[in-house]
Structure formats: C-alpha cells, structure tokens
Design an enzyme around this catalytic site. Structure first.
Site, PDB file in Angstrom:
ATOM      1  CG  HIS A 125      -2.136  -0.841   1.070  1.00 33.77           C
ATOM      2  ND1 HIS A 125      -3.285  -0.649   1.797  1.00 33.77           N
ATOM      3  CD2 HIS A 125      -2.387  -1.876   0.237  1.00 33.77           C
ATOM      4  CE1 HIS A 125      -4.204  -1.543   1.436  1.00 33.77           C
ATOM      5  NE2 HIS A 125      -3.671  -2.307   0.503  1.00 33.77           N
ATOM      6  CE1 TYR A 172      -5.988   3.801  11.055  1.00 31.88           C
ATOM      7  CE2 TYR A 172      -5.436   3.969   8.720  1.00 31.88           C
ATOM      8  CZ  TYR A 172      -5.234   3.412   9.956  1.00 31.88           C
ATOM      9  OH  TYR A 172      -4.269   2.440  10.117  1.00 31.88           O
ATOM     10  CE  LYS A 177       3.593   3.018  13.417  1.00 35.00           C
ATOM     11  NZ  LYS A 177       4.119   2.600  12.133  1.00 35.00           N
ATOM     12  N   PRO A 204      -4.562   0.061  18.545  1.00 40.24           N
ATOM     13  CG  PRO A 204      -6.459  -1.126  17.882  1.00 40.24           C
ATOM     14  CD  PRO A 204      -5.803  -0.516  19.089  1.00 40.24           C
ATOM     15  CE1 TYR A 229      -1.335   3.915   9.392  1.00 36.98           C
ATOM     16  CE2 TYR A 229      -0.252   3.053   7.442  1.00 36.98           C
ATOM     17  CZ  TYR A 229      -1.306   3.034   8.325  1.00 36.98           C
ATOM     18  OH  TYR A 229      -2.322   2.111   8.172  1.00 36.98           O
TER      19      TYR A 229
END
Length: 389
Positions: A72, A200, A296, A292, A384
C-alpha cells in the site's frame, strides 16, 4: 536439555527471533503453553512496516507474503464527509504491506519446521529461573513430567498476560498505562474491501476503520462504548452503522456479507521499563501495548526482535555484550515514539465522551491542518510507515 536461547512464546515475535537466531547458527528452543492450532486461530493485525517485511525476508519466511501481500502506497483520512489521501510513498519513498498476522505466524511456523527448529507446544507451568545469575534455566510440565532447559539467555515473547514479565520482581519494574474510554467493535468477513487502501474515518457518531486482509477478506471496525455487548450487534446493524460513518461514495460501494469473527477490543497504552533483567529480555506485548489506531503493535514487536537479535548475534560472534547491554534503551526509545504516535492517532480520530465543544473544534482544526500541510502530512507518513531501527 541445554540450548543457548530459550524463547517463551511462539507468536510472531518469538518465531521471528527463533528463525533469525537459527539462521545465524545460534541454538534456540521455543516454548508455548498452548497448541499450534490455537495460535493460528487468533485474529490480529495486518499492516507491516518495511522494517518488519525486511526481517521476514532475512528469516527466509517471506515468499508467500511477497506473492500474496498487498503493498500500500497510501491511506485515507475521512472527515467532513470527504476523503483526504495520505500519499505514503510520495512523502517518504516507503510503503506498508497488508498481510495478516495469522499468515505471518503460519509462514514462520512452516519455516521453522523446514529448518529443524524445536518448538514445544502445550508446555504447562512454564517458568524462567535464575535470570539474575549467569546460569538461567526454564522449567515446564509436559506428559506428567517437569522438564528443565538450561540456557544462556531467555527471551520473553509471551505477551501481556505471559509469565515472563510476571516473573520480574515488582520493585525492579516501572509501568506506565493509559486506558481509553471506548473500544473497537470489529468484524472479519469474506467480502471485497470497500477501498483498495485503508480508510480511517472521524465522524460525529465515532471512529471507523476499513481495513483488509486480502482482496477478498475485509476487516472493519467501529468505535463503541466499553460496556457494549457483542450480542446486540447483528451483521446488518454493524454494516448500517459503518455506512453512517463513511463518506457517501464508500457507503454506497460497501459490499456486505456474513462475518465469521466478531469481537470488541478495549484500547490501552502500556509500557514496562526496563526490558532487560539480567539474562531475561522482554519482547513485544510482554513489555508494551499500543492502541491499534497506528498499526504499531506487531511492528513494535518486530523492532524489539531486531535489537535483541543484533545483540545476541554479536555476543555469540565475538563475545561483545554491547548489543545486549543496550537492548532495553534502544528498544524503549523506539517504543515510546510509537506509543506517542498511536496515542496521537487515537486522540485525533476518536470521539471522546468528555471532549466538549472546544475539544471537538481543536480536533477538527488538527485534522484540517494535517491534510493541508505537507510538513504535517510527511510527519504522519514517516511515523506510519515506520521509523528506522
């Protein structure tokens, strides 16, 4: 029995450490209190940083991931009814790999079996001993007999509830914890994901996350109260609520189907310091838990493995203790950065019951600044995809 390293726990961190040690010619034995099928039945995370991907390749356990995993290059932040894409690759020249933790564990198990590594499952009453001396050992019960394994080092990869951290004297341990006032209601279903990248979503009704395990298996979450009851949520009710929290284009494209796993997970941040006690080392969830939101948890366990493997490799190669002496400090430096990032993502994306109108305006301003500033977007993307080891 004698070995060089005993690893307690055969989850992905224990298996990864074991395979890296085996590849370096360092003898090791893995113990677990449960069976192989139970471990493979646990459903966990699925977003891997490049660092973890590299470790799996170094362990010789990445062939299926490289074939079936989904690289991704970005993800979406959804708020105000719109998508705002964070271009991970464009901002950092790095990407993440979507590949389920269960698949990672299965691949590592197969690799360990193929290379002759010893894993002892269903070992009851596992206990580390003498880790404050130069002669540590681990005992366990199996087949009605108590067994003992003498070793040089013990790696506690047995999770938050495992015996490793519980064996450390309480006055030698300092813990830090933040419990969040909500949970995640999640489902897993064999349906195509609503988008080719993760979403998100920040919505007045609460947070939502659209994730996936493959192109035909979706993992969806919605924020819910901690006292919510799973039996109150049919699949239809879940999908209806998820649609409400997504931008219209995604809500219209959502494919539904029966879930085969449904659960509510509480969110917490937890860190135990230090991560070394003589010849005992804490790894992964045995030492730290993160919510979550930032993807990580598994990746932090992998970075612990990286630091511990380097230390053990150097010790056996040239008797240098620098790596194992610095393990805790190196690991915790990265742990706290990830804890900070996971906390900030959680605060930014969720609706807190005591936020109030002022706090809500601050959250909205933070999101607006994040997507309108290249510097802010880059900082988000760097964290990220994973900070360097």
């Amino acid at each position: 029995m004698r070995t060089q390293v005993v690893i307690i726990g055969s989850g992905p961190s224990g298996l990864l450490l074991g395979q890296l040690l085996t590849g370096a010619g360092i003898d090791n034995v893995i113990l677990d209190r449960v069976g192989k099928h139970y471990i493979l039945g646990r459903v966990r995370a699925g977003v891997l940083e490049e660092g973890m991907v590299g470790l799996l390749r170094a362990a010789g356990a990445a062939d299926r991931m490289d074939r079936e995993g989904l690289p991704h290059d970005g993800f979406s932040l959804a708020f105000d009814g719109r998508d705002h894409r964070i271009d991970l690759y464009g901002l950092t020249a790095k990407r993440v790999m979507v590949y389920g933790q269960t698949e990672v564990t299965s691949d590592l198990m197969e690799r360990r079996e193929a290379t002759g590594g010893l894993t002892i499952y269903e070992a009851a009453s596992i206990a580390p001993h003498g880790f404050d001396t130069s002669s540590p050992y681990v005992t366990y019960d199996k087949g009605g007999t108590t067994h003992r394994i003498d070793c040089d080092f013990i790696a506690g990869c047995d999770g938050y509830h495992g015996v490793s951290r519980r064996s450390v004297p309480q006055d030698a341990l300092k813990t830090f914890e933040r419990v969040y006032p909500f949970g995640w209601l999640g489902i897993l279903a064999d349906i195509p994901p609503v988008s080719h990248e993760l979403i998100y979503a920040n919505h007045p009704r609460g947070f939502a996350l659209c994730s996936m395990r493959s192109q035909t298996r979706s993992r969806y979450y919605i924020q819910c109260p901690l006292d919510e009851k799973i039996e109150n949520w049919s699949d239809d009710r879940f999908y209806d609520e998820l649609r409400r929290r997504l931008p219209a284009e995604h809500a219209e494209n959502l494919v539904t189907g029966p879930s085969f796993e449904k659960s509510i997970a509480p969110l917490r941040s937890f860190v135990a310091e230090p991560m070394r006690f003589g010849t005992l080392f804490l790894v992964g969830d045995a030492a730290h838990i993160v919510p979550p939101t930032g993807a990580k948890g598994l990746n932090l366990a992998a970075s612990d493995v990286h630091y511990l493997f380097e230390g053990l490799r150097d010790y056996y190669a040239d008797r240098s203790t620098a790596g194992i002496d610095n393990y805790s400090a190196r690991a915790l430096k990265r742990v706290w950065r990830a804890v900070r990032f996971s906390w900030s993502m959680t605060v930014m994306m969720h609706r807190f019951p005591d936020t109030g109108e002022f706090g809500q305006k601050i959250q909205e301003a933070e999101l607006d600044y994040l997507v309108s500033s290249q510097a802010a977007s880059t900082a988000l993307a760097e964290n990220y995809v994973g900070l360097p080891y």
